[in-house]
Design a protein around this motif. Structure first.
Motif, mmCIF file in Angstrom:
data_model
loop_
_atom_site.group_PDB
_atom_site.id
_atom_site.type_symbol
_atom_site.label_atom_id
_atom_site.label_comp_id
_atom_site.label_asym_id
_atom_site.label_seq_id
_atom_site.Cartn_x
_atom_site.Cartn_y
_atom_site.Cartn_z
ATOM 1 N N PRO A 49 0.816 -1.219 0.000
ATOM 2 C CA PRO A 49 0.000 0.000 0.000
ATOM 3 C C PRO A 49 0.847 1.265 0.000
ATOM 4 N N ARG A 50 1.496 1.515 -1.126
ATOM 5 C CA ARG A 50 2.346 2.694 -1.286
ATOM 6 C C ARG A 50 2.009 3.311 -2.634
ATOM 7 N N ARG A 51 1.586 4.540 -2.630
ATOM 8 C CA ARG A 51 1.205 5.211 -3.881
ATOM 9 C C ARG A 51 2.396 5.307 -4.825
ATOM 10 N N GLY A 52 2.125 5.124 -6.117
ATOM 11 C CA GLY A 52 3.159 5.219 -7.126
ATOM 12 C C GLY A 52 3.943 3.928 -7.331
ATOM 13 N N ASP A 53 3.550 2.890 -6.642
ATOM 14 C CA ASP A 53 4.228 1.602 -6.745
ATOM 15 C C ASP A 53 3.245 0.583 -7.302
ATOM 16 N N TYR A 54 3.725 -0.578 -7.729
ATOM 17 C CA TYR A 54 2.808 -1.662 -8.061
ATOM 18 C C TYR A 54 2.195 -2.101 -6.744
ATOM 19 N N ASN A 55 0.878 -2.080 -6.651
ATOM 20 C CA ASN A 55 0.236 -2.274 -5.359
ATOM 21 C C ASN A 55 -0.077 -3.717 -4.993
ATOM 22 N N PHE A 56 -0.129 -4.621 -5.970
ATOM 23 C CA PHE A 56 -0.328 -6.011 -5.584
ATOM 24 C C PHE A 56 0.212 -6.956 -6.644
ATOM 25 N N TYR A 57 0.593 -8.122 -6.158
ATOM 26 C CA TYR A 57 1.027 -9.227 -7.013
ATOM 27 C C TYR A 57 0.229 -10.445 -6.565
ATOM 28 N N LEU A 58 -0.363 -11.133 -7.504
ATOM 29 C CA LEU A 58 -1.121 -12.338 -7.192
ATOM 30 C C LEU A 58 -0.435 -13.525 -7.849
ATOM 31 N N TYR A 59 -0.069 -14.496 -7.030
ATOM 32 C CA TYR A 59 0.570 -15.715 -7.516
ATOM 33 C C TYR A 59 -0.436 -16.848 -7.386
ATOM 34 N N CYS A 60 -0.552 -17.648 -8.422
ATOM 35 C CA CYS A 60 -1.496 -18.750 -8.443
ATOM 36 C C CYS A 60 -0.723 -20.042 -8.724
ATOM 37 N N TYR A 61 -0.936 -21.043 -7.886
ATOM 38 C CA TYR A 61 -0.232 -22.315 -8.020
ATOM 39 C C TYR A 61 -1.235 -23.447 -8.205
ATOM 40 N N ASP A 62 -0.985 -24.304 -9.162
ATOM 41 C CA ASP A 62 -1.803 -25.478 -9.416
ATOM 42 C C ASP A 62 -1.401 -26.547 -8.395
ATOM 43 N N LYS A 63 -2.333 -26.958 -7.543
ATOM 44 C CA LYS A 63 -2.012 -27.911 -6.483
ATOM 45 C C LYS A 63 -1.541 -29.255 -7.032
ATOM 46 N N SER A 64 -2.144 -29.724 -8.111
ATOM 47 C CA SER A 64 -1.741 -31.026 -8.650
ATOM 48 C C SER A 64 -0.311 -30.962 -9.192
ATOM 49 N N ALA A 65 0.064 -29.860 -9.802
ATOM 50 C CA ALA A 65 1.439 -29.705 -10.294
ATOM 51 C C ALA A 65 2.415 -29.631 -9.126
ATOM 52 N N GLN A 66 2.025 -28.983 -8.047
ATOM 53 C CA GLN A 66 2.881 -28.893 -6.868
ATOM 54 C C GLN A 66 3.127 -30.273 -6.259
ATOM 55 N N ARG A 67 2.087 -31.123 -6.233
ATOM 56 C CA ARG A 67 2.245 -32.472 -5.687
ATOM 57 C C ARG A 67 3.212 -33.297 -6.532
ATOM 58 N N VAL A 68 3.186 -33.094 -7.840
ATOM 59 C CA VAL A 68 4.084 -33.836 -8.732
ATOM 60 C C VAL A 68 5.522 -33.341 -8.572
ATOM 61 N N LEU A 69 5.709 -32.027 -8.464
ATOM 62 C CA LEU A 69 7.048 -31.452 -8.412
ATOM 63 C C LEU A 69 7.707 -31.535 -7.039
ATOM 64 N N ALA A 70 6.942 -31.596 -5.967
ATOM 65 C CA ALA A 70 7.505 -31.559 -4.614
ATOM 66 C C ALA A 70 8.535 -32.658 -4.367
ATOM 67 N N PRO A 71 8.269 -33.936 -4.692
ATOM 68 C CA PRO A 71 9.293 -34.966 -4.443
ATOM 69 C C PRO A 71 10.568 -34.738 -5.259
ATOM 70 N N LYS A 72 10.437 -34.262 -6.482
ATOM 71 C CA LYS A 72 11.603 -34.007 -7.323
ATOM 72 C C LYS A 72 12.431 -32.857 -6.753
ATOM 73 N N GLN A 73 11.768 -31.791 -6.292
ATOM 74 C CA GLN A 73 12.484 -30.643 -5.741
ATOM 75 C C GLN A 73 13.170 -31.007 -4.437
ATOM 76 N N ALA A 74 12.531 -31.844 -3.619
ATOM 77 C CA ALA A 74 13.131 -32.251 -2.353
ATOM 78 C C ALA A 74 14.402 -33.056 -2.594
ATOM 79 N N ALA A 75 14.406 -33.902 -3.622
ATOM 80 C CA ALA A 75 15.590 -34.701 -3.940
ATOM 81 C C ALA A 75 16.736 -33.823 -4.411
ATOM 82 N N VAL A 76 16.440 -32.792 -5.171
ATOM 83 C CA VAL A 76 17.476 -31.888 -5.680
ATOM 84 C C VAL A 76 18.055 -31.038 -4.561
#
Length: 94
Positions: A49-76
């Motif tokens: 909440p600061r005038r003259g700045d980008y006021n929000f960023y929305l990140y969206c994550y697909d839960k099914s993709a996260q479940r697939v990638l989580a074991p691979k990322q943990a191994a790395v």
């Protein structure tokens, strides 16, 4: 999701409503974080909440993709096994 946030009473209805509602968020420096989930997606909203700045960023994550990638990322991200440094036997102590 974004349309719902812009509706009457939504977090992003106006700059002033966002500034007021940021008090309910998780503070981090000059930004505030919000988290929401639906059946298939996870949303992370960062508001600044600061005038003259980008006021929000929305990140969206697909839960099914996260479940697939989580074991691979943990191994790395596994730290390497600790090994003792090799000592030279013919070197004099200092």
């Amino acid at each position: 999701m974004v349309n719902g946030l812009h509706e009457e009473g939504g977090l992003l209805q106006s700059f002033s409503s966002m500034s007021k509602l940021c008090r309910n968020g998780l503070p981090c420096d000059t930004s505030y974080g919000f988290h929401a989930e639906s059946q298939h997606y996870e949303y992370c909203l960062r508001c600044t909440p600061r005038r003259g700045d980008y006021n929000f960023y929305l990140y969206c994550y697909d839960k099914s993709a996260q479940r697939v990638l989580a074991p691979k990322q943990a191994a790395v991200q596994q730290p390497p096994a600790h090994t003792k440094p090799k000592c030279k036997t013919n070197e004099k102590e200092r």
